[in-house]
Design a protein around this motif. Structure first.
Motif, PDB file in Angstrom:
ATOM      1  N   VAL A  52       0.851  -1.190   0.000  1.00  0.00           N
ATOM      2  CA  VAL A  52       0.000   0.000   0.000  1.00  0.00           C
ATOM      3  C   VAL A  52       0.888   1.241   0.000  1.00  0.00           C
ATOM      4  CG1 VAL A  52      -1.735   1.305   1.286  1.00  0.00           C
ATOM      5  CG2 VAL A  52      -1.861  -1.197   1.206  1.00  0.00           C
ATOM      6  N   GLU A  53       0.754   2.060  -1.025  1.00  0.00           N
ATOM      7  CA  GLU A  53       1.567   3.267  -1.145  1.00  0.00           C
ATOM      8  C   GLU A  53       0.860   4.450  -0.484  1.00  0.00           C
ATOM      9  OE1 GLU A  53       4.558   3.628  -2.348  1.00  0.00           O
ATOM     10  OE2 GLU A  53       4.854   1.618  -3.180  1.00  0.00           O
ATOM     11  N   LEU A  54       1.556   5.118   0.437  1.00  0.00           N
ATOM     12  CA  LEU A  54       0.998   6.272   1.130  1.00  0.00           C
ATOM     13  C   LEU A  54       1.976   7.441   1.036  1.00  0.00           C
ATOM     14  CD1 LEU A  54      -0.344   4.581   4.401  1.00  0.00           C
ATOM     15  CD2 LEU A  54      -1.669   5.241   2.378  1.00  0.00           C
ATOM     16  N   PRO A  55       1.462   8.666   0.929  1.00  0.00           N
ATOM     17  CA  PRO A  55       2.344   9.837   0.876  1.00  0.00           C
ATOM     18  C   PRO A  55       3.172   9.986   2.153  1.00  0.00           C
ATOM     19  CG  PRO A  55       0.123  10.385   0.150  1.00  0.00           C
ATOM     20  CD  PRO A  55       0.048   9.018   0.738  1.00  0.00           C
ATOM     21  N   ALA A  56       4.249  10.720   2.061  1.00  0.00           N
ATOM     22  CA  ALA A  56       5.159  10.888   3.198  1.00  0.00           C
ATOM     23  C   ALA A  56       4.480  11.535   4.397  1.00  0.00           C
ATOM     24  CB  ALA A  56       6.367  11.717   2.760  1.00  0.00           C
ATOM     25  N   ASP A  57       3.531  12.458   4.124  1.00  0.00           N
ATOM     26  CA  ASP A  57       2.922  13.201   5.230  1.00  0.00           C
ATOM     27  C   ASP A  57       1.794  12.437   5.925  1.00  0.00           C
ATOM     28  OD1 ASP A  57       0.975  13.304   3.308  1.00  0.00           O
ATOM     29  OD2 ASP A  57       0.835  15.499   3.226  1.00  0.00           O
ATOM     30  N   THR A  58       1.619  11.145   5.598  1.00  0.00           N
ATOM     31  CA  THR A  58       0.590  10.359   6.286  1.00  0.00           C
ATOM     32  C   THR A  58       1.085   9.779   7.605  1.00  0.00           C
ATOM     33  OG1 THR A  58       1.184   8.390   5.009  1.00  0.00           O
ATOM     34  CG2 THR A  58      -0.615   9.754   4.164  1.00  0.00           C
ATOM     35  N   LEU A  59       2.411   9.816   7.841  1.00  0.00           N
ATOM     36  CA  LEU A  59       2.941   9.379   9.124  1.00  0.00           C
ATOM     37  C   LEU A  59       2.580  10.397  10.203  1.00  0.00           C
ATOM     38  CD1 LEU A  59       4.800   7.607  10.968  1.00  0.00           C
ATOM     39  CD2 LEU A  59       6.701   9.070  10.201  1.00  0.00           C
ATOM     40  N   LEU A  60       1.885   9.952  11.238  1.00  0.00           N
ATOM     41  CA  LEU A  60       1.558  10.843  12.351  1.00  0.00           C
ATOM     42  C   LEU A  60       2.834  11.122  13.128  1.00  0.00           C
ATOM     43  CD1 LEU A  60      -1.823   9.272  13.581  1.00  0.00           C
ATOM     44  CD2 LEU A  60      -1.483  11.270  12.109  1.00  0.00           C
ATOM     45  N   ALA A  61       3.320  12.351  13.032  1.00  0.00           N
ATOM     46  CA  ALA A  61       4.670  12.656  13.510  1.00  0.00           C
ATOM     47  C   ALA A  61       4.705  13.804  14.504  1.00  0.00           C
ATOM     48  CB  ALA A  61       5.572  12.977  12.317  1.00  0.00           C
ATOM     49  N   GLY A  62       3.630  13.953  15.266  1.00  0.00           N
ATOM     50  CA  GLY A  62       3.605  15.065  16.210  1.00  0.00           C
ATOM     51  C   GLY A  62       3.793  14.676  17.661  1.00  0.00           C
ATOM     52  N   GLY A  63       4.014  13.399  17.920  1.00  0.00           N
ATOM     53  CA  GLY A  63       4.183  12.940  19.299  1.00  0.00           C
ATOM     54  C   GLY A  63       5.364  12.002  19.429  1.00  0.00           C
ATOM     55  N   ASP A  64       5.782  11.730  20.674  1.00  0.00           N
ATOM     56  CA  ASP A  64       6.916  10.842  20.893  1.00  0.00           C
ATOM     57  C   ASP A  64       6.439   9.421  21.159  1.00  0.00           C
ATOM     58  OD1 ASP A  64       5.891  10.886  23.465  1.00  0.00           O
ATOM     59  OD2 ASP A  64       7.496  12.139  24.280  1.00  0.00           O
ATOM     60  N   GLU A  65       7.395   8.529  21.448  1.00  0.00           N
ATOM     61  CA  GLU A  65       7.060   7.126  21.665  1.00  0.00           C
ATOM     62  C   GLU A  65       6.169   6.932  22.888  1.00  0.00           C
ATOM     63  OE1 GLU A  65      10.537   4.732  21.861  1.00  0.00           O
ATOM     64  OE2 GLU A  65      11.042   4.978  19.740  1.00  0.00           O
ATOM     65  N   VAL A  66       6.345   7.772  23.898  1.00  0.00           N
ATOM     66  CA  VAL A  66       5.525   7.647  25.110  1.00  0.00           C
ATOM     67  C   VAL A  66       4.074   7.999  24.808  1.00  0.00           C
ATOM     68  CG1 VAL A  66       5.138   8.500  27.462  1.00  0.00           C
ATOM     69  CG2 VAL A  66       7.478   8.128  26.623  1.00  0.00           C
ATOM     70  N   ALA A  67       3.855   9.071  24.050  1.00  0.00           N
ATOM     71  CA  ALA A  67       2.487   9.465  23.689  1.00  0.00           C
ATOM     72  C   ALA A  67       1.799   8.384  22.870  1.00  0.00           C
ATOM     73  CB  ALA A  67       2.517  10.782  22.905  1.00  0.00           C
ATOM     74  N   LEU A  68       2.546   7.788  21.943  1.00  0.00           N
ATOM     75  CA  LEU A  68       1.973   6.715  21.127  1.00  0.00           C
ATOM     76  C   LEU A  68       1.678   5.487  21.985  1.00  0.00           C
ATOM     77  CD1 LEU A  68       1.114   5.567  18.413  1.00  0.00           C
ATOM     78  CD2 LEU A  68       3.512   4.966  17.963  1.00  0.00           C
ATOM     79  N   ALA A  69       2.587   5.136  22.886  1.00  0.00           N
ATOM     80  CA  ALA A  69       2.379   3.971  23.756  1.00  0.00           C
ATOM     81  C   ALA A  69       1.151   4.162  24.635  1.00  0.00           C
ATOM     82  CB  ALA A  69       3.621   3.737  24.618  1.00  0.00           C
ATOM     83  N   ARG A  70       0.966   5.360  25.162  1.00  0.00           N
ATOM     84  CA  ARG A  70      -0.203   5.621  26.009  1.00  0.00           C
ATOM     85  C   ARG A  70      -1.492   5.565  25.201  1.00  0.00           C
ATOM     86  NH1 ARG A  70       2.302  10.744  29.430  1.00  0.00           N
ATOM     87  NH2 ARG A  70       3.457   9.514  31.000  1.00  0.00           N
ATOM     88  N   ALA A  71      -1.459   6.116  23.995  1.00  0.00           N
ATOM     89  CA  ALA A  71      -2.654   6.087  23.149  1.00  0.00           C
ATOM     90  C   ALA A  71      -3.031   4.653  22.784  1.00  0.00           C
ATOM     91  CB  ALA A  71      -2.426   6.915  21.885  1.00  0.00           C
ATOM     92  N   LEU A  72      -2.043   3.838  22.457  1.00  0.00           N
ATOM     93  CA  LEU A  72      -2.326   2.446  22.114  1.00  0.00           C
ATOM     94  C   LEU A  72      -2.807   1.655  23.327  1.00  0.00           C
ATOM     95  CD1 LEU A  72       0.623   1.657  19.674  1.00  0.00           C
ATOM     96  CD2 LEU A  72      -1.774   2.091  19.113  1.00  0.00           C
ATOM     97  N   ALA A  73      -2.289   1.983  24.498  1.00  0.00           N
ATOM     98  CA  ALA A  73      -2.777   1.332  25.718  1.00  0.00           C
ATOM     99  C   ALA A  73      -4.254   1.656  25.934  1.00  0.00           C
ATOM    100  CB  ALA A  73      -1.949   1.781  26.923  1.00  0.00           C
ATOM    101  N   GLN A  74      -4.628   2.900  25.697  1.00  0.00           N
ATOM    102  CA  GLN A  74      -6.039   3.286  25.837  1.00  0.00           C
ATOM    103  C   GLN A  74      -6.913   2.507  24.865  1.00  0.00           C
ATOM    104  OE1 GLN A  74      -6.733   7.464  26.152  1.00  0.00           O
ATOM    105  NE2 GLN A  74      -8.890   7.348  25.605  1.00  0.00           N
ATOM    106  N   ILE A  75      -6.454   2.365  23.632  1.00  0.00           N
ATOM    107  CA  ILE A  75      -7.209   1.615  22.635  1.00  0.00           C
ATOM    108  C   ILE A  75      -7.346   0.152  23.049  1.00  0.00           C
ATOM    109  CG2 ILE A  75      -7.108   0.723  20.265  1.00  0.00           C
ATOM    110  CD1 ILE A  75      -5.804   3.421  19.486  1.00  0.00           C
ATOM    111  N   ARG A  76      -6.253  -0.444  23.477  1.00  0.00           N
ATOM    112  CA  ARG A  76      -6.278  -1.871  23.817  1.00  0.00           C
ATOM    113  C   ARG A  76      -7.085  -2.148  25.080  1.00  0.00           C
ATOM    114  NH1 ARG A  76      -0.653  -3.980  24.546  1.00  0.00           N
ATOM    115  NH2 ARG A  76      -1.619  -6.034  24.206  1.00  0.00           N
ATOM    116  N   LEU A  77      -7.036  -1.255  26.048  1.00  0.00           N
ATOM    117  CA  LEU A  77      -7.787  -1.458  27.292  1.00  0.00           C
ATOM    118  C   LEU A  77      -9.288  -1.302  27.086  1.00  0.00           C
ATOM    119  CD1 LEU A  77      -5.472   0.354  29.866  1.00  0.00           C
ATOM    120  CD2 LEU A  77      -5.948  -2.102  29.754  1.00  0.00           C
ATOM    121  N   THR A  78      -9.676  -0.737  25.939  1.00  0.00           N
ATOM    122  CA  THR A  78     -11.106  -0.644  25.627  1.00  0.00           C
ATOM    123  C   THR A  78     -11.737  -2.029  25.539  1.00  0.00           C
ATOM    124  OG1 THR A  78     -10.786   1.429  24.409  1.00  0.00           O
ATOM    125  CG2 THR A  78     -12.797   0.191  23.938  1.00  0.00           C
ATOM    126  N   LEU A  79     -11.010  -2.995  24.995  1.00  0.00           N
ATOM    127  CA  LEU A  79     -11.574  -4.338  24.796  1.00  0.00           C
ATOM    128  C   LEU A  79     -12.010  -4.984  26.100  1.00  0.00           C
ATOM    129  CD1 LEU A  79      -9.177  -5.803  22.070  1.00  0.00           C
ATOM    130  CD2 LEU A  79     -11.417  -4.751  21.749  1.00  0.00           C
TER     131      LEU A  79
END
Length: 333
Positions: A217-244
């Motif tokens: 799947v080809e995506l443009p360069a600016d499709t990478l969400l690049a405004g947060g660090d690894e901690v912000a991404l880890a916390r966001a994914l934890a929130q998503i996963r804990l929803t289940l």
């Protein structure tokens, strides 16, 4: 020591959502499951409640809560119906990632679709089955002349359709770190390999889910969400996963304690491990509780006059989405 006291503001939000779930969701659950879709009026009303797309006020949303309050909201919506809640919250997870780790330009371009009056068509392509945590994902993102080439497969996905937005999680080959990429519609190379509605999934049938293959799947360069660090991404994914587990579990205090730990930790590996272990334990508790509920009602437990059979089916499906047989069945093991 974590403070798990429910404040007045949190209590008011929970009371509001509980009342909505009782009025709007419980009565619509059977119709939604039979139709294989959330009734439009219910979807719009739930979206208008402002709790499924946690967007900060500064970005035009109705505000975001702490993780414990969010999980309380999830639990109340699931009390109304886990399937309807899963469909609405899954769309909101895309907004969550954009708000947490998107750049200002990405937020301005993408978040307005979540602020419209109608419920958004969106989803996150995260789960790959086999209990793979985010750091173990095998979907790859390679640099290309046009931007990024995404290759892999997702075992559980909300399918937003041709007019929707997806956020795809993949391991970046250039850095070895996890990346979140936005895709509009159904880009070339994204192929649906399993349609759960067509196959007659045993639960959560009102959410359009399935499995997808990502074939270069080809995506443009600016499709990478690049405004947060690894901690912000880890916390966001934890929130998503804990929803289940929050959608199906009676392990409430354990999930809240893990949520507080996630908010305070700055270690992505610890955040991921705590989340995975809590999911394993809470999912087991949900399956046990709903199974005992069916057995307690005897023959009545299997008929559709009572919601317990639907809860049992939903618990089984939710537990399978992020199931890791190797994870310890204790939150802090």
């Amino acid at each position: 020591m974590f403070d798990l006291t429910i404040g007045e503001d949190e209590g008011s939000i929970v009371e509001l959502v509980h009342g909505f779930a009782e009025r709007e969701l419980r009565g619509a659950a059977r119709e939604a499951e039979k139709a294989g879709a959330v009734p439009p009026a219910v979807a719009s009303a739930l979206h208008g409640l402002g709790v499924t797309c946690p967007i900060p006020e500064v970005l035009g949303g109705q505000g975001e809560s702490d993780l414990v309050t969010y999980l309380m909201v999830v639990e109340e919506l699931a009390w109304g119906d886990p399937g309807i809640a899963y469909a609405a919250l899954g769309a909101g997870h895309a907004a969550l990632l954009i708000a947490k780790v998107g750049t200002s330009a990405q937020q301005r371009a993408l978040l307005p679709r979540f602020l419209a009056a109608e419920a958004p068509a969106a989803g996150v392509l995260l789960y790959e089955g086999y209990g793979r945590a985010p750091s173990e994902l095998r979907t790859r993102a390679d640099r290309s002349a046009r931007g990024w080439t995404i290759t892999g497969a997702k075992a559980e996905a909300l399918l937003p359709g041709a007019n929707g937005l997806s956020v795809i999680l993949a391991q970046r080959s250039d850095t070895g770190s996890l990346g979140a990429f936005t895709a509009l519609g159904e880009p070339r190379g994204l192929r649906i390999t399993r349609d759960d509605h067509a196959l007659g999934r045993i639960a959560l049938g009102c959410a359009r889910t399935g499995a997808v293959a990502l074939e270069s799947v080809e995506l443009p360069a600016d499709t990478l969400l690049a405004g947060g660090d690894e901690v912000a991404l880890a916390r966001a994914l934890a929130q998503i996963r804990l929803t289940l587990p929050a959608l199906a579990s009676d392990a409430r205090l354990e999930l809240w304690e893990v949520a507080r730990a996630v908010e305070q930790s700055r270690d992505p590996a610890l955040i991921e491990r705590l989340t995975s272990n809590a999911i394993a334990h809470a999912s087991e508790a949900a399956l046990r509780a709903t199974r005992e509920g069916v057995q307690t009602l005897g023959g009545h437990g299997f008929i559709t006059d009572y919601p317990v059979e639907r809860w049992y089916r939903c618990a089984a499906v939710l537990a399978a989405i992020d199931f890791d047989p190797a994870a310890p069945a204790a939150a802090f093991a």
